[in-house]
Design a protein around this motif. Structure first.
Motif, PDB file in Angstrom:
ATOM      1  N   ASN A 256      -9.001  11.421 -16.612  1.00 11.21           N
ATOM      2  CA  ASN A 256      -8.939  10.027 -16.175  1.00 11.21           C
ATOM      3  C   ASN A 256      -7.533   9.615 -15.737  1.00 11.21           C
ATOM      4  O   ASN A 256      -7.341   8.486 -15.263  1.00 11.21           O
ATOM      5  CB  ASN A 256      -9.409   9.091 -17.293  1.00 11.21           C
ATOM      6  N   PHE A 257      -6.558  10.515 -15.894  1.00 14.73           N
ATOM      7  CA  PHE A 257      -5.179  10.207 -15.499  1.00 14.73           C
ATOM      8  C   PHE A 257      -4.592  11.311 -14.619  1.00 14.73           C
ATOM      9  O   PHE A 257      -3.378  11.365 -14.436  1.00 14.73           O
ATOM     10  CB  PHE A 257      -4.293  10.042 -16.757  1.00 14.73           C
ATOM     11  N   ASN A 258      -5.421  12.183 -14.078  1.00 17.08           N
ATOM     12  CA  ASN A 258      -4.883  13.330 -13.360  1.00 17.08           C
ATOM     13  C   ASN A 258      -4.076  12.892 -12.133  1.00 17.08           C
ATOM     14  O   ASN A 258      -4.363  11.871 -11.514  1.00 17.08           O
ATOM     15  CB  ASN A 258      -6.003  14.322 -12.987  1.00 17.08           C
ATOM     16  N   PRO A 259      -3.030  13.640 -11.774  1.00 15.32           N
ATOM     17  CA  PRO A 259      -2.111  13.220 -10.700  1.00 15.32           C
ATOM     18  C   PRO A 259      -2.787  13.006  -9.352  1.00 15.32           C
ATOM     19  O   PRO A 259      -2.390  12.109  -8.604  1.00 15.32           O
ATOM     20  CB  PRO A 259      -1.103  14.377 -10.639  1.00 15.32           C
ATOM     21  N   ARG A 260      -3.775  13.811  -9.022  1.00 19.82           N
ATOM     22  CA  ARG A 260      -4.435  13.625  -7.726  1.00 19.82           C
ATOM     23  C   ARG A 260      -5.182  12.295  -7.691  1.00 19.82           C
ATOM     24  O   ARG A 260      -5.172  11.592  -6.672  1.00 19.82           O
ATOM     25  CB  ARG A 260      -5.382  14.801  -7.458  1.00 19.82           C
ATOM     26  N   PHE A 261      -5.838  11.963  -8.785  1.00 24.17           N
ATOM     27  CA  PHE A 261      -6.528  10.675  -8.888  1.00 24.17           C
ATOM     28  C   PHE A 261      -5.522   9.525  -8.785  1.00 24.17           C
ATOM     29  O   PHE A 261      -5.731   8.558  -8.041  1.00 24.17           O
ATOM     30  CB  PHE A 261      -7.279  10.633 -10.222  1.00 24.17           C
ATOM     31  N   GLU A 262      -4.424   9.630  -9.517  1.00 31.65           N
ATOM     32  CA  GLU A 262      -3.408   8.588  -9.470  1.00 31.65           C
ATOM     33  C   GLU A 262      -2.811   8.457  -8.075  1.00 31.65           C
ATOM     34  O   GLU A 262      -2.487   7.352  -7.616  1.00 31.65           O
ATOM     35  CB  GLU A 262      -2.298   8.894 -10.483  1.00 31.65           C
ATOM     36  N   ARG A 263      -2.685   9.569  -7.374  1.00 33.79           N
ATOM     37  CA  ARG A 263      -2.139   9.537  -6.009  1.00 33.79           C
ATOM     38  C   ARG A 263      -3.091   8.788  -5.072  1.00 33.79           C
ATOM     39  O   ARG A 263      -2.647   7.972  -4.254  1.00 33.79           O
ATOM     40  CB  ARG A 263      -1.905  10.967  -5.523  1.00 33.79           C
ATOM     41  N   LEU A 264      -4.393   9.061  -5.182  1.00 31.57           N
ATOM     42  CA  LEU A 264      -5.373   8.333  -4.370  1.00 31.57           C
ATOM     43  C   LEU A 264      -5.304   6.841  -4.656  1.00 31.57           C
ATOM     44  O   LEU A 264      -5.293   6.012  -3.734  1.00 31.57           O
ATOM     45  CB  LEU A 264      -6.785   8.850  -4.662  1.00 31.57           C
ATOM     46  N   CYS A 265      -5.280   6.494  -5.932  1.00 31.99           N
ATOM     47  CA  CYS A 265      -5.239   5.074  -6.312  1.00 31.99           C
ATOM     48  C   CYS A 265      -3.969   4.406  -5.795  1.00 31.99           C
ATOM     49  O   CYS A 265      -4.004   3.262  -5.317  1.00 31.99           O
ATOM     50  CB  CYS A 265      -5.344   4.936  -7.824  1.00 31.99           C
ATOM     51  N   SER A 266      -2.846   5.118  -5.879  1.00 33.62           N
ATOM     52  CA  SER A 266      -1.575   4.554  -5.423  1.00 33.62           C
ATOM     53  C   SER A 266      -1.593   4.282  -3.924  1.00 33.62           C
ATOM     54  O   SER A 266      -1.065   3.259  -3.454  1.00 33.62           O
ATOM     55  CB  SER A 266      -0.418   5.504  -5.769  1.00 33.62           C
ATOM     56  N   GLN A 267      -2.175   5.189  -3.141  1.00 30.75           N
ATOM     57  CA  GLN A 267      -2.266   4.992  -1.699  1.00 30.75           C
ATOM     58  C   GLN A 267      -3.057   3.737  -1.366  1.00 30.75           C
ATOM     59  O   GLN A 267      -2.697   2.963  -0.474  1.00 30.75           O
ATOM     60  CB  GLN A 267      -2.911   6.216  -1.045  1.00 30.75           C
ATOM     61  N   ILE A 268      -4.157   3.528  -2.092  1.00 34.69           N
ATOM     62  CA  ILE A 268      -4.983   2.348  -1.846  1.00 34.69           C
ATOM     63  C   ILE A 268      -4.251   1.078  -2.258  1.00 34.69           C
ATOM     64  O   ILE A 268      -4.289   0.053  -1.562  1.00 34.69           O
ATOM     65  CB  ILE A 268      -6.326   2.475  -2.598  1.00 34.69           C
ATOM     66  N   LYS A 269      -3.534   1.132  -3.376  1.00 34.13           N
ATOM     67  CA  LYS A 269      -2.849  -0.048  -3.896  1.00 34.13           C
ATOM     68  C   LYS A 269      -1.665  -0.478  -3.028  1.00 34.13           C
ATOM     69  O   LYS A 269      -1.168  -1.598  -3.159  1.00 34.13           O
ATOM     70  CB  LYS A 269      -2.372   0.216  -5.324  1.00 34.13           C
ATOM     71  N   GLU A 270      -1.209   0.422  -2.141  1.00 35.43           N
ATOM     72  CA  GLU A 270      -0.116   0.060  -1.242  1.00 35.43           C
ATOM     73  C   GLU A 270      -0.546  -0.955  -0.197  1.00 35.43           C
ATOM     74  O   GLU A 270       0.290  -1.616   0.428  1.00 35.43           O
ATOM     75  CB  GLU A 270       0.439   1.312  -0.558  1.00 35.43           C
ATOM     76  N   GLY A 271      -1.842  -1.085   0.040  1.00 33.13           N
ATOM     77  CA  GLY A 271      -2.355  -2.019   1.029  1.00 33.13           C
ATOM     78  C   GLY A 271      -3.227  -3.084   0.391  1.00 33.13           C
ATOM     79  O   GLY A 271      -3.292  -3.214  -0.840  1.00 33.13           O
ATOM     80  N   GLN A 272      -3.900  -3.848   1.248  1.00 26.92           N
ATOM     81  CA  GLN A 272      -4.808  -4.885   0.765  1.00 26.92           C
ATOM     82  C   GLN A 272      -5.963  -4.235   0.003  1.00 26.92           C
ATOM     83  O   GLN A 272      -6.649  -3.349   0.519  1.00 26.92           O
ATOM     84  CB  GLN A 272      -5.354  -5.692   1.950  1.00 26.92           C
ATOM     85  N   HIS A 273      -6.184  -4.667  -1.243  1.00 22.14           N
ATOM     86  CA  HIS A 273      -7.233  -4.052  -2.049  1.00 22.14           C
ATOM     87  C   HIS A 273      -7.702  -5.021  -3.121  1.00 22.14           C
ATOM     88  O   HIS A 273      -7.051  -6.031  -3.411  1.00 22.14           O
ATOM     89  CB  HIS A 273      -6.723  -2.768  -2.706  1.00 22.14           C
TER      90      HIS A 273
END
Length: 464
Positions: A256-273
């Motif tokens: 639930n905290f793996n780096p690839r998952f966190e990377r996907l979430c971070s990319q989305i959070k950089e924009g409108q979400h």
């Protein structure tokens, strides 16, 4: 429910024509009845109307993750699917070595082992894909017979029993080309052309539907400056071993905290979400309740669909009594159902999503689906599905799972998943594309049914 016995009276001529066989199977299946009806028509053996009847042959499969080195691959049940966007990839080298893996538009595909006799018409979106050796290919000779007619006839209530029956109508476990090569095909004149046009139109609608779904997903990502991830990218981001991260009280599972998952979430959070929990109606983002299944006749039942069948163009399922279940087994228009239990294998259905609208609203759905129902004051339901069907959403949902062998969702994690949030005009366009795709799907099914009914009706009338 009391057991129902089947009774059928048959003419003595049927016994004479079939070696005086007295076991009931071949007579009850419809194979002998179909063969007798064919005596009333001018018929030709199937092999005389085809260029080839074959399957790919048995050999080990070599799967790859990079689309540059692979060809989308369909298993025996995948030929029944509506959306073929996210198929596993078979090595191009293997397909090049054995071109019989490749499917071409206009062929009739028949499952030949396990549950035999399921059929699909190879539409444009299947052209060039690879397919399992457990699927037989019927390649019509278009100069002798319309391609769509062959499918309409073979998939009719007269064709199917003949396809799945062996010598004297006995049911066989596996179908080989020689089992169907002499199958009688009635020549029906202009009806053949009409059936062909209907089947071709159906195939075209289904291919266009898939294109619209892909367009909706691509538009959704493009509008927020993102692109959907693909399996190659996901696996190129490295392993999930040996990382450190702050944890919350919601979960202690590393996945639930793996780096690839966190990377996907971070990319989305950089924009409108927005968060998934904010976009859905209160009380959703849960699996259905467990309920007792009591079989009943179709006129008093719902057809219950499970995780495997929901992705088929024509889902199959047992008929359960309406009186034995509450209406919670039904879902509202625009509900997104996500396969909520399974394993983390690359080809498994766990975390794949389906959109429920149109004719699919008539069915009941098992408790093994996550119900995702968008709050229409926040986001259009088709727009949310355009994201939920993506590879990005698939990887995020898998990272929000819990369990040992059999996985389920971590329901404390799901509401906090970040979802890209395009402008309203874009969301409306994505929603419209999804709705158009599913309306075309229903229309394609109607065309296919019409072609099959036309062939069956012509045969029945000609036999009177």
């Amino acid at each position: 429910m009391s057991r129902k016995f089947q009774v059928k009276a048959v003419p003595s001529s049927w016994l004479e024509h079939n070696g005086r066989r007295l076991d009931c199977g071949p007579y009850m299946s419809g194979a002998i009845e179909a063969a007798e009806l064919m005596r009333q028509f001018s018929v030709e053996p199937l092999e005389s109307l085809t260029k080839d009847i074959f399957h790919a042959g048995r050999e080990g499969r070599q799967y790859v993750l990079d689309a540059q080195h692979g060809v989308p691959f369909m298993g025996s049940t995948d030929i029944l699917a509506f959306d073929l966007t996210y198929q596993p990839l078979l090595s191009k080298k293997q397909v090049n070595r054995n071109p019989q893996f490749t499917i071409r538009k206009g062929w009739t595909l028949i499952t030949r082992s396990g549950t035999t006799g399921r059929m699909a018409f190879a539409r444009e979106s299947m052209d060039g894909m690879a397919c399992s050796e457990h699927v037989m290919r019927i390649v019509p000779d278009a100069n002798k017979v319309p391609e769509g007619y062959i499918f309409a006839y073979l998939s009719s209530r007269f064709g199917i029993p003949l396809v799945v029956s062996g010598t004297y109508g006995s049911i066989i476990q596996s179908i080989e080309p020689h089992h169907v090569s002499n199958l009688p095909v009635p020549r029906l004149g202009e009806v053949e052309s009409v059936a062909d046009r209907l089947i071709q139109r159906s195939g075209s609608l289904l291919s266009n539907s898939q294109a619209k779904l892909n367009e909706a997903t691509e538009l959704y990502f493009d509008s927020v400056g993102l692109s959907d991830i693909n399996p190659t990218e996901w696996h190129s981001w490295g392993s999930d071993l040996g990382f450190a991260t702050p944890v919350s009280s919601k979960s202690l599972r590393a996945l639930n905290f793996n780096p690839r998952f966190e990377r996907l979430c971070s990319q989305i959070k950089e924009g409108q979400h927005k968060l998934l929990g904010e976009l859905c109606l209160e009380g959703t983002l849960r699996r259905g309740n467990i309920f007792k299944r009591i079989d009943a006749a179709p006129e008093h039942s719902y057809q219950l669909v499970g995780q495997k069948q929901i992705f088929w163009l024509r889902p199959e399922g047992r008929w359960i009594s309406k009186a034995s279940v509450r209406e919670e087994v039904l879902v509202s228009d625009g509900t997104i159902l996500v396969a909520a239990q399974g394993t983390l294998g690359e080809g498994e259905l766990f975390c794949r999503a389906e959109f429920i609208t149109g004719s699919t609203l008539e069915r009941a759905y098992s408790e093994h689906f996550l119900r995702v129902i968008a709050d229409e004051s926040q986001i259009e339901r088709g727009a949310l599905f355009a994201f939920m069907r993506s590879e990005t959403a698939f990887r995020m949902l898998r990272s929000a799972s819990t369990g040992s062998k059999l996985q389920d969702f971590h329901y404390a994690v799901l509401p906090s998943l970040p979802i890209p949030y395009p402008e309203q005009a874009v969301r409306k366009k994505c929603h419209d594309l999804v709705m158009e795709a599913y309306e075309a799907r229903d229309e394609a099914i109607r065309f296919e049914d019409e072609a099959r009914s036309l062939v069956e009706r012509t045969i029945e009338e000609g036999a009177r």
